[in-house]
Design an enzyme around this catalytic site. Sequence first.
Site, PDB file in Angstrom:
ATOM      1  N   CYS A 361       0.831  -1.203   0.000  1.00  0.00           N
ATOM      2  CA  CYS A 361       0.000   0.000   0.000  1.00  0.00           C
ATOM      3  C   CYS A 361       0.869   1.259   0.000  1.00  0.00           C
ATOM      4  CB  CYS A 361      -0.934   0.004   1.203  1.00  0.00           C
ATOM      5  SG  CYS A 361      -0.070  -0.007   2.798  1.00  0.00           S
ATOM      6  N   GLU A 396      -2.197   0.992  -4.600  1.00  0.00           N
ATOM      7  CA  GLU A 396      -1.810  -0.363  -4.188  1.00  0.00           C
ATOM      8  C   GLU A 396      -1.024  -0.963  -5.345  1.00  0.00           C
ATOM      9  OE1 GLU A 396      -2.570  -3.114  -0.811  1.00  0.00           O
ATOM     10  OE2 GLU A 396      -3.238  -1.054  -1.165  1.00  0.00           O
TER      11      GLU A 396
END
Length: 407
Positions: A361, A396
């Site tokens: 992330c 992401e």
Amino acid sequence: MDAPKNFNSYPFGYHQEIELRIDTLTNLGHGLGRKDNWVVMVPFALPGELVKVRIYRNFKNYSDGDLVKVIEASPFRIQPKCELFGVCGGCQYQNFDYAEQLKWKQRQIGEIFLKLADLEVKVNPTIGSPKEYHYRSKITPHFTKPGFENVFPIGFLKKDGRNQVVDVKQCSIATEVLNQSLPREREKVFAARKKFKKGGTLLLRDTQDGVITDNNAIASEKVGNKVFQFIAGDFFQNNPFILPLMIDYVVSQAKGEKIRYLIDAYCGVGVFALSAAQSFERVVGIEINASAVKWAQKNAILNNSENCEFKVGQAEHIFEKVTFPPEETVVIIDPPRKGCDQIFIDQLIGFGPTRIVYVSCEPSTQARDLKILLKLGYGLLEVQPFDLFPQTRHIENVIVLEKIDIF
């Protein structure tokens, strides 16, 4: 905000207005332009635009400015859906055409890897979310210590505001169900405002069981054909609409002709491990959080995944009890935002799996870790971004590495 000390040593004074052309976007989602070779960061300005900017803060080698006026607009500038856009700090890109958001996120991954890993890579086009708005299944509105009786904002932090909360009555990226529940939860807090000695945070999570507001309640989420239970206040991906696409990709990249075993490090409540279980002979999930391991074990039973086991791994001994042959093993890693620490990377290299699928992330820490792995016997096969958070700067990213013979 007070003017910075010695502000006359900077190219621009406090509150000075300038015009500049925006060249690019930063990883914080800010427009970046240069005036007389001096960098100026401008939130909500888009690449290619000519803008008027008011300087409000100076640093050693750049300045921050507020967007005063768009003189020449980008062809990709659109009308934001939320009336709080530009004030609330939750979204950065609601004024940016979604297809262009995806292209810029793809470009930013390449720039991050070049800058931090010294690697020019082919980045696959960003896979977009099936829902551009109303996708977020968990929100956590804040409130500060009550002041004046009728001034009691409940919402999210203001853009660039220090603990300043913007009153948010509806959130355009939260699911419709959460927005239906939000007024009721806001009213509960407002009615009890005189009881609060300090600020706090609400929880609203959209689950299979309805909207949960108790941090300690048991929540259920269905991803593909698997059901996962976990504590409502704990981490679970917040975009259920794109999550199955990302999991399918990760599983497909983990599989290989001679790969029989899977290790899911940082396994959490077992999402990747259990989703991939049918593709491997045996699966082990390892996690240092004992509570998460307990729920992963329950989820294995819930999903009849008899070939999966989950273990609490001490940080210094992650792979100690794993008996899989490394040449037949793939490791999936999905670390927190800070990435992998050196202790983990040393153990990973010491074990030496034939393939690594790294989900992140925070692409900057992923790039840092990638640079190390490339020097220690691994080659990069794929770079695939996913847009789990449309209208925001967040990205992401999944990379796939394979062990190579460097000796």
